[in-house]
Design an enzyme around this catalytic site. Structure first.
Site, PDB file in Angstrom:
ATOM      1  N   MET A  30      16.374  22.762   7.666  1.00 13.97           N
ATOM      2  CA  MET A  30      16.697  22.903   9.091  1.00 13.97           C
ATOM      3  C   MET A  30      17.830  23.921   9.247  1.00 13.97           C
ATOM      4  SD  MET A  30      16.052  19.268  10.879  1.00 13.97           S
ATOM      5  CE  MET A  30      17.587  18.522  10.432  1.00 13.97           C
ATOM      6  N   HIS A  34      23.674  25.282   2.748  1.00  7.97           N
ATOM      7  CA  HIS A  34      24.871  25.142   1.912  1.00  7.97           C
ATOM      8  C   HIS A  34      24.443  25.183   0.442  1.00  7.97           C
ATOM      9  CE1 HIS A  34      23.371  21.099   1.504  1.00  7.97           C
ATOM     10  NE2 HIS A  34      23.553  20.850   2.796  1.00  7.97           N
ATOM     11  N   ALA A  35      25.379  24.887  -0.442  1.00 10.87           N
ATOM     12  CA  ALA A  35      25.077  25.011  -1.882  1.00 10.87           C
ATOM     13  C   ALA A  35      23.952  24.079  -2.321  1.00 10.87           C
ATOM     14  CB  ALA A  35      26.345  24.755  -2.691  1.00 10.87           C
ATOM     15  N   GLY A  36      23.761  22.960  -1.606  1.00 13.90           N
ATOM     16  CA  GLY A  36      22.643  22.075  -1.931  1.00 13.90           C
ATOM     17  C   GLY A  36      21.307  22.779  -1.697  1.00 13.90           C
ATOM     18  N   HIS A  37      21.192  23.443  -0.532  1.00 16.24           N
ATOM     19  CA  HIS A  37      19.972  24.211  -0.255  1.00 16.24           C
ATOM     20  C   HIS A  37      19.837  25.362  -1.259  1.00 16.24           C
ATOM     21  CE1 HIS A  37      20.934  22.649   3.915  1.00 16.24           C
ATOM     22  NE2 HIS A  37      19.703  22.222   3.746  1.00 16.24           N
ATOM     23  N   LYS A 149      19.245  13.886  -2.188  1.00 20.58           N
ATOM     24  CA  LYS A 149      20.162  13.248  -1.243  1.00 20.58           C
ATOM     25  C   LYS A 149      19.395  12.513  -0.146  1.00 20.58           C
ATOM     26  CE  LYS A 149      22.911  15.096   1.943  1.00 20.58           C
ATOM     27  NZ  LYS A 149      22.654  14.221   3.104  1.00 20.58           N
ATOM     28  N   ARG A 187      25.824  18.204   7.910  1.00 23.23           N
ATOM     29  CA  ARG A 187      26.632  17.469   8.893  1.00 23.23           C
ATOM     30  C   ARG A 187      28.091  17.336   8.465  1.00 23.23           C
ATOM     31  NH1 ARG A 187      21.451  14.709   9.745  1.00 23.23           N
ATOM     32  NH2 ARG A 187      20.872  15.051  11.922  1.00 23.23           N
TER      33      ARG A 187
HETATM   34  O1  PAF Z   1      15.562  17.548   4.943  1.00 18.29           O
HETATM   35  C1  PAF Z   1      15.513  18.288   5.952  1.00 18.29           C
HETATM   36  O2  PAF Z   1      16.284  19.241   6.115  1.00 18.29           O
HETATM   37  C2  PAF Z   1      14.449  18.016   7.008  1.00 18.29           C
HETATM   38  O3  PAF Z   1      14.255  16.656   7.188  1.00 18.29           O
HETATM   39  C3  PAF Z   1      13.118  18.730   6.713  1.00 18.29           C
HETATM   40  C4  PAF Z   1      12.471  18.215   5.450  1.00 18.29           C
HETATM   41  C5  PAF Z   1      13.354  20.233   6.606  1.00 18.29           C
HETATM   42  C6  PAF Z   1      12.131  18.482   7.862  1.00 18.29           C
HETATM   43  O4  PAF Z   1      12.620  18.968   9.073  1.00 18.29           O
END
Ligand code: PAF
Length: 280
Positions: A30, A34-37, A149, A187
């Site tokens: 979404m 951040h570093a997790g992504h 997470k 968040r």
């Molecule tokens: O984990 C998330 O960021 C959201 O729930 C996802 C999987 C992108 C779905 O909107």
């Protein structure tokens, strides 16, 4: 790196990549990366030949009193991070592209969608399952990468992929933490300095439980007591749930076995945070 906005562009890109014999990876997000992504995108780039990152703040997974409107949106920085970590395309659709006017089709994973975060956030997992189905159908990816997470989300999506035979394999990547233990979350930007300090109780509770399990203590009540002691000591923190469950079914278990999910959720001010461990 290309930025795509329509489902047909994403599908066209994916089909072209597969025609060249490439393994296609998808990282649904979404945004507010951040570093997790970053670790998810890196894992995707390591395992796949072509990687799409999706950035879409999905309205249907937010309750009426939740933070959809104020959810952090940092598109430029997200694209820079995605490119630096090896993404080939970013898919950033408009809401109407994902939910065409009058759309009435949703995906419901019965028996799991109302557990853990689904219990506290009615309709949340229906929204997640629906948007992820749409993304999977659009991207036709071989592999899709999610963070541990959101462990309950992973359970819901694994069941959904199995039930619908979607053909995209879910890869789960470890939780990324700050040096002091706080699990990374988009968040976390909502927290002021005092709340950020209070939020550390979640990872401390997880650590206390893991340590007990490391000493052979596996009884649910004993683990809950340890977690409650840590969380309860932090005034200003309101526990939403403490759970010891089978990770596949999200059903409570009395005794922790290897692979059992221990999870907590708590409110720090207006911000709801989650953390967990897959127990040894
Ligand atoms: O984990 C998330 O960021 C959201 O729930 C996802 C999987 C992108 C779905 O909107």
């Amino acid at each position: 790196m290309k930025i795509l906005h329509t489902v047909s562009e994403l599908r066209g890109w994916s089909r072209a990549a597969r025609q060249e014999g490439k393994l296609v990876g998808l990282v649904p997000t979404m945004g507010a990366l951040h570093a997790g992504h970053a670790s998810l995108i890196r894992a995707a780039a390591e395992r796949c030949d072509a990687v799409a990152v999706t950035i879409f703040v999905n309205p249907t997974q937010f309750g009426p009193n939740e933070d959809y409107a104020r959810y952090p949106r940092t598109f430029e920085a997200d694209c820079a991070l995605a490119e630096a970590e090896g993404a080939d395309v970013v898919f950033a659709p408009a809401v109407e592209e994902i939910y065409p006017e009058g759309a009435t089709t949703f995906v419901e994973v019965e028996g799991l969608s109302d557990r853990l975060d689904g219990q506290s956030r009615p309709g949340h997992f229906r929204g997640v399952a629906t948007v992820v189905t749409k993304l999977f159908v659009a991207a036709e990816a071989d592999l899709a990468f999610f963070g541990q997470k959101d462990a309950a989300q992973v359970a819901v999506l694994r069941r959904m992929v199995r039930d619908l035979r979607l053909g995209t394999e879910i890869v789960v990547c470890p939780i990324v933490r700050e040096a002091d233990g706080l699990a990374l979350s988009s968040r976390n930007v909502y927290l002021n300095a005092e709340q950020r300090r209070q939020a550390l109780a979640l990872s401390r509770a997880i650590g206390a439980v893991e340590s007990l399990v490391g000493h052979g203590r596996r009884d649910r009540e004993e683990l809950f007591e340890a977690a409650r002691a840590v969380l309860g000591a932090e005034r200003g923190l309101r526990v939403d749930y403490i759970a010891l469950v089978d990770w596949a079914t999200l059903q409570p278990v009395e005794t922790a076995a290897p692979g059992t999910l221990f999870a907590v959720a708590a409110w720090v001010g207006e911000t709801r945070l989650i953390d967990n461990a897959i127990l040894a």
